[in-house]
Scaffold this motif. Sequence first.
Motif, PDB file in Angstrom:
ATOM      1  N   CYS A  38       0.697  -1.331  -0.055  1.00 18.71           N
ATOM      2  CA  CYS A  38       0.140   0.024   0.032  1.00 18.71           C
ATOM      3  C   CYS A  38       1.039   1.337  -0.026  1.00 18.71           C
ATOM      4  O   CYS A  38       0.608   2.081  -0.636  1.00 18.71           O
ATOM      5  N   ALA A  54      -4.185   5.259   1.182  1.00 18.64           N
ATOM      6  CA  ALA A  54      -2.879   5.546   1.795  1.00 18.64           C
ATOM      7  C   ALA A  54      -2.545   6.792   1.450  1.00 18.64           C
ATOM      8  O   ALA A  54      -2.544   7.260   0.477  1.00 18.64           O
ATOM      9  N   LYS A  55      -1.875   7.478   2.480  1.00 15.76           N
ATOM     10  CA  LYS A  55      -1.268   8.969   2.343  1.00 15.76           C
ATOM     11  C   LYS A  55       0.255   8.941   1.838  1.00 15.76           C
ATOM     12  O   LYS A  55       0.917   7.976   2.216  1.00 15.76           O
ATOM     13  N   TYR A  98       2.237  15.747   6.947  1.00 13.46           N
ATOM     14  CA  TYR A  98       1.579  14.529   7.241  1.00 13.46           C
ATOM     15  C   TYR A  98       1.894  13.769   8.313  1.00 13.46           C
ATOM     16  O   TYR A  98       1.315  13.671   9.271  1.00 13.46           O
ATOM     17  N   ARG A 110      -1.570   2.942  16.000  1.00 20.01           N
ATOM     18  CA  ARG A 110      -2.324   2.746  14.703  1.00 20.01           C
ATOM     19  C   ARG A 110      -2.074   1.561  14.079  1.00 20.01           C
ATOM     20  O   ARG A 110      -2.765   0.811  13.647  1.00 20.01           O
ATOM     21  N   VAL A 144      -6.363   0.853  11.121  1.00 16.58           N
ATOM     22  CA  VAL A 144      -7.178   2.364  10.532  1.00 16.58           C
ATOM     23  C   VAL A 144      -8.424   1.810  10.238  1.00 16.58           C
ATOM     24  O   VAL A 144      -8.689   1.148   9.381  1.00 16.58           O
ATOM     25  N   LYS A 179      -9.496   0.285   6.802  1.00 16.06           N
ATOM     26  CA  LYS A 179      -8.448   0.811   5.799  1.00 16.06           C
ATOM     27  C   LYS A 179      -7.035   0.195   5.861  1.00 16.06           C
ATOM     28  O   LYS A 179      -6.200   0.247   4.662  1.00 16.06           O
ATOM     29  N   PHE A 233      -1.928  -4.779  12.895  1.00 13.63           N
ATOM     30  CA  PHE A 233      -0.606  -5.851  13.053  1.00 13.63           C
ATOM     31  C   PHE A 233      -0.146  -6.235  14.322  1.00 13.63           C
ATOM     32  O   PHE A 233       0.954  -6.868  14.223  1.00 13.63           O
TER      33      PHE A 233
END
Length: 114
Positions: A40, A57-58, A65, A77, A82, A89, A93
């Motif tokens: 991703c 994803a950003k 960011y 996170r 998320v 999204k 993990f």
Amino acid sequence: MKQTMKTLLIPIVCSALLGFASASQAADAKANYKTHCASCHGNDGKAKTRAGRIAGAKDLTVKAYQDLFTDEQMVQRLKDGVIDKGKEKMKPFKEKLSDDELKSLVAFVRKFAK
Ligand code: HEC
């Protein structure tokens, strides 16, 4: 004489071992990133992959960011994933990566924005 050799050698051996440990941890983070994140977020962190676009994803190379979250928040996170409006999204993990692995991943991800 023998004693001075020992006091000289111990710190040298210790720092050599420490250097080795941190180098192998960095390698782990890189390998873990490739296995779990790059699909991703992309090898370069820019999320210009098909899966990255679909998930939304950003760009992790943008410092503004990365400034939005602290290291602790990032670990959290990554552990919990998320979820946005009931849609997952990013996967959690916490079952796949240990706290130490997550922490080295945070350091690895931070480097994208430097
Ligand atoms: C299924 C695609 C996907 C995978 C795989 C993935 N991510 Fe993400 N990640 C996302 C999405 C989507 C977001 C949320 C973007 C947003 O809306 O802010 C995100 C957010 C993040 C953030 C920002 C966290 C925050 O606090 O806002 C970081 C850092 C991150 N991911 C790192 C990673 C790392 C490290 C891995 C591998 C362990 C990983 N991601 C795996 C899709 C993914």
